[in-house]
Design an enzyme around this catalytic site. Structure first.
Site, short mmCIF file in Angstrom:
data_model
loop_
_atom_site.label_atom_id
_atom_site.label_comp_id
_atom_site.label_asym_id
_atom_site.label_seq_id
_atom_site.Cartn_x
_atom_site.Cartn_y
_atom_site.Cartn_z
N LEU A 1 -4.66 -6.72 -1.76
CA LEU A 1 -4.59 -7.37 -3.07
C LEU A 1 -4.34 -6.40 -4.21
O LEU A 1 -4.33 -6.81 -5.37
CB LEU A 1 -5.89 -8.14 -3.34
N ARG A 2 -4.16 -5.12 -3.90
CA ARG A 2 -3.92 -4.16 -4.97
C ARG A 2 -2.64 -4.49 -5.73
O ARG A 2 -2.57 -4.33 -6.95
CB ARG A 2 -3.87 -2.74 -4.42
N ALA A 3 -1.62 -4.96 -5.02
CA ALA A 3 -0.35 -5.28 -5.67
C ALA A 3 -0.53 -6.39 -6.70
O ALA A 3 0.06 -6.35 -7.79
CB ALA A 3 0.69 -5.69 -4.63
#
Length: 706
Positions: A275-277
């Site tokens: 989920l970093r993107a």
């Protein structure tokens, strides 16, 4: 060199790089930017120029960690700063050298005070110096992996943690992180790529007018830096003011539900890991809106954020180039542009009439399909009707050999127009890569840190102490104190400070792993040209290339066929280029095995002069046949192998011989090379043969063949 920086606004073109740097200047929470591009494209010039645009910062006087007097760090190692005097100074640009050590980055015990005064004191590193400024890493792909991990951890958390040599320190470390790299010199691992917020691909313009303007401006700067900078001073002030205004507006920007849904839909559609993107895209879109002077994120902000935040997260293996499908991006944004998702229309049931009136052609079995009764090449009139095609005659399609029969099966009839096995065959695709066994060089080296062979390195764990060899690099404190302690009375010690002599100093010896030069010598002759066999061989070499990438090795590739050997890929850190050369490798002709081995000997000799500490690992991919170079081809190849063995070159022979009858030629070559011999089946790490130790002793059969 002049102290006047090249103006940021004087750089020609580079719109994406300019925007990526400015967005991080507006919101350092974006997570930094990785600049990928060929050499000579003004990467370093733009990064250094950016620091001059950042607003000045207020710092507590005497604080080595640049604490903000309005909100000092409660964990600052220099103590509380309530009511302390403050002053303003420009934001710093801290450049990280390629050979930097971990101690220099995070800081360490102040050895001078520890030895002279007997007290523990912390000496800040580059992370402390970069706080509230810019940390610039040139050639980030050449840094050791654990150093890059450390830097990215600090950038993500905004704090540096130091636990070493009896020192426990925590301090703030928030900075604008910029890394530059040339992909030709090797890639970053996908895990490290993901830690950079944005990435920008740049290349020099091919427009002559723009190139001329670049040269004109550079010459003007070199002739009179101050006068050149004065020409762009107004533009620089305006850009700096816009950065300040965007920073102030940032907290007021609203990320609407529609924009957030578009962000998450885009990340899901492009199948990015984790989920970093999503988080980076959200922060980037907000920064884009603030940069445009708006208080609401629009679809155009989401689109641009995706172009900057997703390409480097789309890589599924080390050989994928970063990229983004623009049409797919537009389609996803349009589908989720509504404030509320619309219900999906239900498909109408097909009617019987609709299924009968307009039959779709069947590509596999219809009247005109390849298996139907349409015209055939072999028959004089096409063979009409719907029956089975006539057996092909001399003028029909060429007969194909049974792939399961093996290379030693009886030869099949081949039409006259079919190319003979001695001629060059078209390249075939490689098989799917897999995890391979680890092949390492015996002994302990002193090469660059990596993940293959045992070595004395700057990282790793300390295994012992020794007297310094030359300049003292890594002090072993306890061993030094133990060496000095017995002599303190004789030296007249009268205070807490130790009396040290040069002979007392001891340095650490750290055991880790090094990277190697993996040189592939690939047989591309006619004996390897069977399609399924070459697919398996290329798949094996591709797997070894991926293993070399993961272990941070340099690679090179020699191919031999016909009458000579060719250096298809000079030693490089760019494994992607090696994969591309392998994919396009044709086969055919005789087997000049001796020429391939002699070319390997010459390449390794030159590389030993260039980098004497990098130990080589030779991987010979062959079935062992030697048919080029006259009647004594086998003897010549064995003499060439003995030459490599005499040089102590660690070698692996990948035996590609297949079929029910095996001649053992590759085993004999391995014996001459004093090499590890493995078959294609034994190469897999999850195979039964992986239980056998690498560099196993030669079998009696191999000794007899030698």
């Amino acid at each position: 060199m002049s102290d006047v920086r090249y103006p940021f606004t004087a750089v020609v073109g580079m719109a994406d790089l300019r925007l990526g740097l400015l967005l991080n200047a507006v919101s350092p929470a974006v997570g930094g930017v990785l600049v990928r591009g060929e050499k000579g494209t003004a990467k370093s010039t733009m990064v250094r120029a950016l620091a001059g645009l950042l607003p000045s910062i207020a710092t507590v006087d005497g604080c080595r960690f640049a604490c903000d007097p309005a909100a000092p760090d409660p964990q600052c190692p220099d103590g509380a700063h309530a009511g302390a005097p403050a002053s303003e100074r420009p934001a710093r640009l801290v450049e990280l050298p390629v050979g930097v050590s971990e101690d220099r980055i995070v800081g360490s015990l102040d050895l001078e005070r520890a030895l002279a005064e007997g007290v523990k004191a912390y000496e800040p590193g580059l992370l402390a110096r970069a706080h509230r400024g810019v940390l610039y890493i040139d050639e980030v792909n050449l840094l050791q992996d654990h150093v890059v991990d450390l830097l990215l951890d600090a950038a993500a958390m905004g704090r540096s943690y130091v636990e070493r040599e009896g020192v426990s320190v925590r301090h703030a470390a928030r900075f604008l992180l910029v890394g530059t790299m040339n992909p030709e010199e090797g890639e970053l691992r996908p895990q490290l790529l993901d830690r950079f917020g944005l990435t920008v691909e740049i290349a020099a313009t091919r427009e002559p007018a723009e190139r001329a303007e670049v040269v004109r401006r550079r010459l003007g700067y070199d002739a009179d830096p101050a006068a050149f900078a004065a020409r762009f001073a107004a533009d620089e002030r305006a850009l700096a003011a816009r950065i300040t205004a965007a920073r102030e507006l940032l907290a007021k920007v609203e990320l609407t539900d529609t924009a957030l849904r578009q962000i998450t839909a885009v990340c899901a559609a492009f199948e990015v890991d984790g989920l970093r993107a999503d988080i980076v895209m959200a922060r980037t879109a907000v920064a884009l809106a603030a940069w445009a002077g708006r208080t609401e994120v629009l679809a155009e902000d989401v689109r641009k954020a995706a172009q900057l935040a997703l390409p480097h997260r789309r890589r599924r293996n080390p050989f994928d180039a970063p990229g983004l499908d623009e049409e797919q991006l537009d389609r996803v944004l349009e589908e989720h542009a509504q404030s509320e998702p619309e219900p999906e229309p239900q498909p109408e049931p097909a009617t019987a009439e609709g299924s009968q009136d307009d039959p779709e052609p069947d590509p596999d079995g219809g009247p005109d399909g390849p298996d139907g009764g349409g015209p055939q090449d072999g028959g004089p009139d096409g063979g009409g009707g719907g029956g089975a095609p006539e057996p092909s005659g001399p003028d029909g399609p060429p007969l194909e050999a049974d792939p399961a029969a093996g290379e030693d099966a009886a030869p099949q009839p081949v039409p006259a127009q079919h190319p003979s096995p001695a001629r060059e065959s078209a390249p075939v695709a490689a098989g799917d890569p897999y995890r391979t066994r680890l092949f390492a060089v015996n002994g302990t080296g002193r090469g660059a840190q990596g993940r293959r062979s045992p070595a004395e390195t700057d990282g790793g764990h300390t295994v012992r102490a020794r007297r310094p060899r030359g300049r003292l690099a890594r002090l072993h404190l306890s061993a030094t104190l133990r060496a000095a302690a017995p002599h303190q009375v004789a030296r007249g010690r009268s205070s807490r400070a130790l009396v040290l002599h040069k002979d007392d100093f001891r340095e650490q010896v750290r055991q880790g792993r090094e990277s190697n030069l993996v040189l592939f010598v690939v047989d591309a002759s006619g004996s390897m040209a069977a399609r399924q066999r070459m697919t398996a061989v290329k798949g094996a070499v591709l797997s070894l290339l991926m293993d070399a990438y993961q272990r941070r090795d340099k690679i090179g590739m020699i191919t031999f066929r016909g009458a000579s050997a060719e250096l298809a890929l000079p030693p490089t850190s760019s494994v992607e280029v090696g994969a591309a050369r392998l994919e396009s490798l044709p086969t055919g002709g005789r087997t000049p095995l001796a020429a391939g081995l002699l070319r390997a000997h010459e390449v390794l000799r030159v590389e030993r002069l260039r980098d004497p500490d990098r130990r080589p690992l030779l991987v010979v991919v062959t079935d062992g046949r030697a048919t080029g170079g006259g009647r004594d081809a086998v003897a010549r190849s064995h003499r060439a192998a003995g030459l490599l063995a005499a040089q102590g070159v660690a070698s692996v022979v990948l035996d590609c011989e297949c079929g029910p009858v095996r001649l053992g030629l590759a085993g004999a070559l391995a014996a001459r090379l004093r090499a590890t011999a493995v078959t294609l089946d034994e190469l897999r790490a999850d195979g039964v043969a992986s239980l056998v130790r690498e560099n196993r002793p030669m079998s009696p059969a191999m000794r007899k063949a030698a």
